[in-house]
Design an enzyme around this catalytic site. Structure first.
Site, PDB file in Angstrom:
ATOM      1  N   GLU A 162      41.844  79.128 -36.063  1.00 37.80           N
ATOM      2  CA  GLU A 162      43.293  79.721 -36.801  1.00 37.80           C
ATOM      3  C   GLU A 162      44.341  80.297 -36.203  1.00 37.80           C
ATOM      4  O   GLU A 162      43.964  81.968 -36.274  1.00 37.80           O
ATOM      5  CB  GLU A 162      42.795  79.808 -38.547  1.00 37.80           C
ATOM      6  N   ARG A 163      45.554  80.042 -36.037  1.00 36.29           N
ATOM      7  CA  ARG A 163      46.306  80.918 -35.726  1.00 36.29           C
ATOM      8  C   ARG A 163      45.975  82.192 -34.048  1.00 36.29           C
ATOM      9  O   ARG A 163      46.296  82.967 -33.779  1.00 36.29           O
ATOM     10  CB  ARG A 163      46.933  82.198 -36.775  1.00 36.29           C
ATOM     11  N   ASN A 205      40.070  81.782 -44.123  1.00 37.47           N
ATOM     12  CA  ASN A 205      39.577  80.187 -45.145  1.00 37.47           C
ATOM     13  C   ASN A 205      37.939  79.511 -44.021  1.00 37.47           C
ATOM     14  O   ASN A 205      37.402  78.882 -42.907  1.00 37.47           O
ATOM     15  CB  ASN A 205      40.452  78.828 -43.965  1.00 37.47           C
ATOM     16  N   LYS A 282      38.685  85.542 -48.145  1.00 39.62           N
ATOM     17  CA  LYS A 282      40.208  85.180 -49.535  1.00 39.62           C
ATOM     18  C   LYS A 282      39.334  84.242 -50.612  1.00 39.62           C
ATOM     19  O   LYS A 282      39.137  83.510 -50.969  1.00 39.62           O
ATOM     20  CB  LYS A 282      40.425  84.871 -48.387  1.00 39.62           C
ATOM     21  N   GLU A 286      45.537  79.923 -51.342  1.00 39.34           N
ATOM     22  CA  GLU A 286      45.569  79.342 -50.458  1.00 39.34           C
ATOM     23  C   GLU A 286      44.748  78.450 -50.818  1.00 39.34           C
ATOM     24  O   GLU A 286      44.698  77.975 -49.653  1.00 39.34           O
ATOM     25  CB  GLU A 286      46.213  79.118 -48.853  1.00 39.34           C
ATOM     26  N   ARG A 331      57.538  85.156 -54.411  1.00 32.16           N
ATOM     27  CA  ARG A 331      55.907  85.632 -54.368  1.00 32.16           C
ATOM     28  C   ARG A 331      55.728  86.962 -54.404  1.00 32.16           C
ATOM     29  O   ARG A 331      54.561  87.190 -53.989  1.00 32.16           O
ATOM     30  CB  ARG A 331      55.799  84.903 -53.144  1.00 32.16           C
ATOM     31  N   ASP A 360      54.212  88.630 -45.646  1.00 35.46           N
ATOM     32  CA  ASP A 360      52.658  87.750 -44.609  1.00 35.46           C
ATOM     33  C   ASP A 360      53.239  87.929 -42.939  1.00 35.46           C
ATOM     34  O   ASP A 360      53.925  87.171 -42.854  1.00 35.46           O
ATOM     35  CB  ASP A 360      52.957  85.926 -44.448  1.00 35.46           C
ATOM     36  N   GLU A 382      45.256  95.172 -43.818  1.00 31.56           N
ATOM     37  CA  GLU A 382      45.479  94.295 -42.842  1.00 31.56           C
ATOM     38  C   GLU A 382      46.486  94.319 -41.513  1.00 31.56           C
ATOM     39  O   GLU A 382      47.411  93.759 -41.963  1.00 31.56           O
ATOM     40  CB  GLU A 382      44.797  93.286 -43.472  1.00 31.56           C
ATOM     41  N   GLU A 388      51.258  86.121 -34.127  1.00 26.89           N
ATOM     42  CA  GLU A 388      51.642  84.715 -35.280  1.00 26.89           C
ATOM     43  C   GLU A 388      53.110  84.276 -35.762  1.00 26.89           C
ATOM     44  O   GLU A 388      53.725  82.434 -35.508  1.00 26.89           O
ATOM     45  CB  GLU A 388      50.958  84.004 -36.697  1.00 26.89           C
ATOM     46  N   TRP A 537      56.664  77.510 -49.279  1.00 25.14           N
ATOM     47  CA  TRP A 537      56.539  77.492 -47.650  1.00 25.14           C
ATOM     48  C   TRP A 537      57.918  76.663 -46.915  1.00 25.14           C
ATOM     49  O   TRP A 537      57.940  76.944 -46.394  1.00 25.14           O
ATOM     50  CB  TRP A 537      55.480  76.739 -47.921  1.00 25.14           C
TER      51      TRP A 537
HETATM   52  C1  GCU Z   1      48.949  83.558 -43.196  1.00 23.80           C
HETATM   53  C2  GCU Z   1      48.420  82.387 -41.593  1.00 23.80           C
HETATM   54  C3  GCU Z   1      46.992  81.250 -42.849  1.00 23.80           C
HETATM   55  C4  GCU Z   1      45.976  82.534 -42.494  1.00 23.80           C
HETATM   56  C5  GCU Z   1      46.689  83.154 -43.789  1.00 23.80           C
HETATM   57  C6  GCU Z   1      45.758  84.445 -44.638  1.00 23.80           C
HETATM   58  O1  GCU Z   1      49.502  82.087 -44.232  1.00 23.80           O
HETATM   59  O2  GCU Z   1      49.326  81.461 -42.008  1.00 23.80           O
HETATM   60  O3  GCU Z   1      46.939  80.999 -41.564  1.00 23.80           O
HETATM   61  O4  GCU Z   1      44.879  81.641 -43.629  1.00 23.80           O
HETATM   62  O5  GCU Z   1      48.066  83.966 -43.509  1.00 23.80           O
HETATM   63  O6  GCU Z   1      46.050  85.914 -44.117  1.00 23.80           O
HETATM   64  O7  GCU Z   1      44.699  83.791 -45.200  1.00 23.80           O
END
Ligand code: GCU
Length: 679
Positions: A162-163, A205, A282, A286, A331, A360, A382, A388, A537
């Site tokens: 991811e990313r 995630n 996490k 999201e 936010r 973010d 972090e 990204e 978003w």
């Molecule tokens: C950003 C990112 C996501 C990631 C999230 C996170 O939103 O686009 O892909 O999961 O950060 O840090 O949890």
């Protein structure tokens, strides 16, 4: 040909013959005391480094003999080191620290309290040779200011990242545990060389499957490879795992069966991996499951896991990246609102992991107001290393200045000098447990990171986690000399280019405090027009451009996000005349004709930033052309072509944003600038 696989640990033969002879003379013998897996790795690295740099095989002598010798050891393993009476000093350097110095006979000595310090000291010593430093008056003391120096990989179990923009996950799940790719060892070497001592293997995630027996065997195999390099393994834990893989009907942290399930899971993990680091979580963010699904707080959720890990010495890194679209609140205020009331409620093996800014990982954000607002809780930084929002692996952006800007920000939590880095290193509130996380940019690309210069961000992250005060410039010099060339004529211009690159990235994307105006979903190109789907978003939610002006009013007359900062930061951000211009549109909705420090109107200034950003990329291209010939053709050409793409895409950002915002400003583009060419 050179594909960049060796990163900064290249060890090519030193061309300067006098220098090489001088080094050879001083390293005629090498005595490395002790025997352990870590000592073996340190010796291997020294062997590799010296045989490359000095083109001479080395043998280790059992005793510090006559003539110039490099001596390495701990006071326990080496009578010679013991006789140097460094014990007091070594103690003050802690478990990971080391000294590189001269003994009475003028031998070079690397001394540490523990083997891991010797490994770090050995990498440091090699760095001296790689960057061709004099070994004359050696007097180096080094110790990390932060305890947990961790990479976060957002690798999925299906091999994607991811990313991630440098290929897929480097863990070959389907081949583990039986086949351990040698790349894992090179990964560990690179990390140990900058002091990184932890790695979270899977995406935040997270998939609960990682906690099943089959995967834990694979995780163990990786942990076994990393252990001799001082690197602990951590996992992202999915809060609902007791339901998904444990056959329970709930994941409620108050349910005794759920608590037992986590305790048994922790026991099972530690029976395989006795030095397992812990969990990253996490939760309720999201769409991820979490304690709030059962009306429990983040603290209750974190504490349940922390209790399960605590008999084994593990920690929980609980993320504060939470926000919800249903919540009408701005936010950027939500994490603070949710976490500050929980200060003092977390068990002592919990760290709350906070992104550098409240939104973010934008090209620029003010520091997160949680820093300085939770004195009873260890807060972990972090950072995002993967780009990204900074052009993926295509754009050259050296991020150390971004990290430094945040670390050096003054929270004023306890008056002047309450820097974010003091929150992170524990000194502000007297915290023992400290940490920093970097979301990694590593993938299966042959050069690890896609862009050859993205390696510098991995390097810089590690060096700053060791010492947040090192400075972007010094780190860039080190990295360039080890990665490319020791020639001044190369280092100087390339360093200047790197140091300027982050501000340039801001100029052509989000100048003057703009934020979150990138393409929907991909987060790559410009998308200031994005106006569909959930409001938080979109882009229009953030820039709020209209005929009167542009920017998000977060002052006391707007969302009042400024109130989350301590005075006088709060007053400074609240006052349109005092707020640093780089945060102007983050905190204020500003009229198009508002006069900037430069004397330009806001509209003209905005246009100016966008144009100068693109022009600066052209200067970066000139710089790069001017150093052609100093390095191998392969990496030179790769960077040259990527800069061409960056120039085109920067122009696209400029034109898209200038033309889009012009609809609201209704003002012409000043004559000095050519018309945008991407209508
Ligand atoms: C950003 C990112 C996501 C990631 C999230 C996170 O939103 O686009 O892909 O999961 O950060 O840090 O949890």
């Amino acid at each position: 040909a050179d594909d960049g696989y060796r990163l900064w640990l290249r060890y090519d033969k030193i061309q300067d013959e006098d220098l090489r002879q001088d080094y050879l003379h001083q390293l005629r013998q090498i005595h490395y005391a002790g025997s352990s897996a870590r000592i073996e790795k340190a010796k291997e690295e020294l062997q590799r480094g010296i045989s490359g740099l000095l083109a001479q095989k080395i043998t280790f002598s059992d005793e510090p003999g006559n003539g110039p010798t490099l001596i390495a050891g701990t006071p326990e393993s080496s009578p010679h080191i013991r006789s140097m009476e460094l014990q007091g000093e070594l103690r003050s350097l802690g478990e990971d620290g080391y000294l590189i110095t001269r003994d009475r006979q003028n031998n070079i000595a690397i001394a540490a309290s523990r083997d891991i310090g010797l490994l770090y000291g050995t990498f440091h010593f090699l760095r001296l040779l790689q960057s061709q430093q004099s070994l004359q008056d050696l007097d180096i003391k080094s110790a990390p200011q932060i305890q947990l120096r961790v990479l976060n990989h957002w690798f999925n179990l299906d091999g994607t990242a991811e990313r991630g923009y440098a290929g897929g996950a480097i863990w070959q799940w389907e081949q583990l545990p039986d086949y351990k790719d040698p790349l894992y060892t090179d990964y560990a070497r690179a990390n140990a060389s900058v002091g990184i001592n932890g790695t979270v293997l899977n995406n935040v995630n997270s998939d609960a499957l990682i906690l099943t027996e089959g995967y834990l065997e694979k995780v163990k195999a990786l942990a076994d490879v990393f252990r001799p390099y001082g690197i602990k393994v951590y996992l992202s834990a999915r809060f609902s795992a007791p339901i998904e893989i444990g056959n329970l009907s709930t994941a409620d942290p108050r349910d005794p069966e759920v608590r037992r399930w986590w305790e048994k899971k922790a026991n099972e993990i530690y029976s395989r991996i006795p030095d397992f680091g812990g969990f990253l979580v996490k939760a309720n963010s999201e769409g991820q499951p979490g304690p709030q699904d059962y009306n429990r707080s983040h603290a209750e959720g974190a504490n349940m896991l922390a209790k399960a890990l605590s008999p084994h010495g593990g920690v929980v890194m609980w993320r504060a990246f939470v926000y919800s679209n249903e919540e009408p609140e701005d936010r950027v205020k939500q994490a603070y609102n949710e976490f500050t009331p929980l200060d003092g409620e977390f068990r002592d093996n919990v760290l709350v992991q906070v992104k550098n800014g409240p939104l973010d990982f934008q090209p620029r954000e003010p520091f997160h107001p949680l820093f300085g607002a939770m004195p009873e809780t260890p807060l972990m930084m972090e950072f995002q290393i993967t780009q990204e929002y900074l052009g993926f692996a295509t754009h050259l952006t050296y991020q150390a200045p971004l990290y430094e800007e945040v670390l050096d920000a003054d929270t004023y939590a306890k008056g002047e000098g309450s820097y974010v880095r003091k929150v992170i290193d524990g000194s502000l509130d007297d915290k023992q447990l400290t940490g920093m996380a970097g979301v990694a940019n590593i993938g299966t690309d042959r050069n690890w990171t896609g862009h050859p210069f993205a390696q510098a961000n991995w390097y810089a992250y590690g060096r700053l986690a060791w010492n947040p005060e090192l400075g972007s410039e010094r780190i860039a010099e080190e990295w360039i000399s080890m990665t490319f060339s020791n020639k001044e004529a190369f280092i100087e211009p390339v360093k200047e280019m790197m140091l300027a690159s982050r501000e340039i990235a801001v100029d052509y994307r989000t100048p003057l405090g703009l934020h979150h105006i990138m393409g929907y979903g991909s987060h790559y190109g410009p998308g200031p027009w994005v106006d569909e789907g959930r409001a938080d978003w979109t882009s229009v939610y953030y820039h709020r451009a209209d005929s009167s002006g542009i920017g998000f009013d977060r002052s006391t007359s707007g969302s009042n996000a400024v109130s989350q900062y301590h005075p006088p930061v709060k007053q400074q951000f609240n006052d349109i005349e005092k707020v640093p211009e780089k945060y102007l549109l983050w905190f204020h909705h500003v009229e198009w004709d508002y006069e900037l420090d430069s004397g330009r109107t806001l509209w003209e200034g905005l246009v100016h930033h966008y144009y100068s950003g693109v022009d600066s990329i052209r200067r970066m291209q000139d710089t790069w052309e001017s150093v052609e010939g100093y390095i191998d053709e392969q990496r030179y050409t790769h960077v040259a072509r990527l800069l061409e793409i960056q120039e085109k895409e920067a122009a696209f950002w400029r034109d898209a944003c200038v033309l889009y915002f012009q609809q609201f400003s209704g003002r012409p583009i000043p004559d000095a600038y050519p018309e945008p060419d991407h209508p």
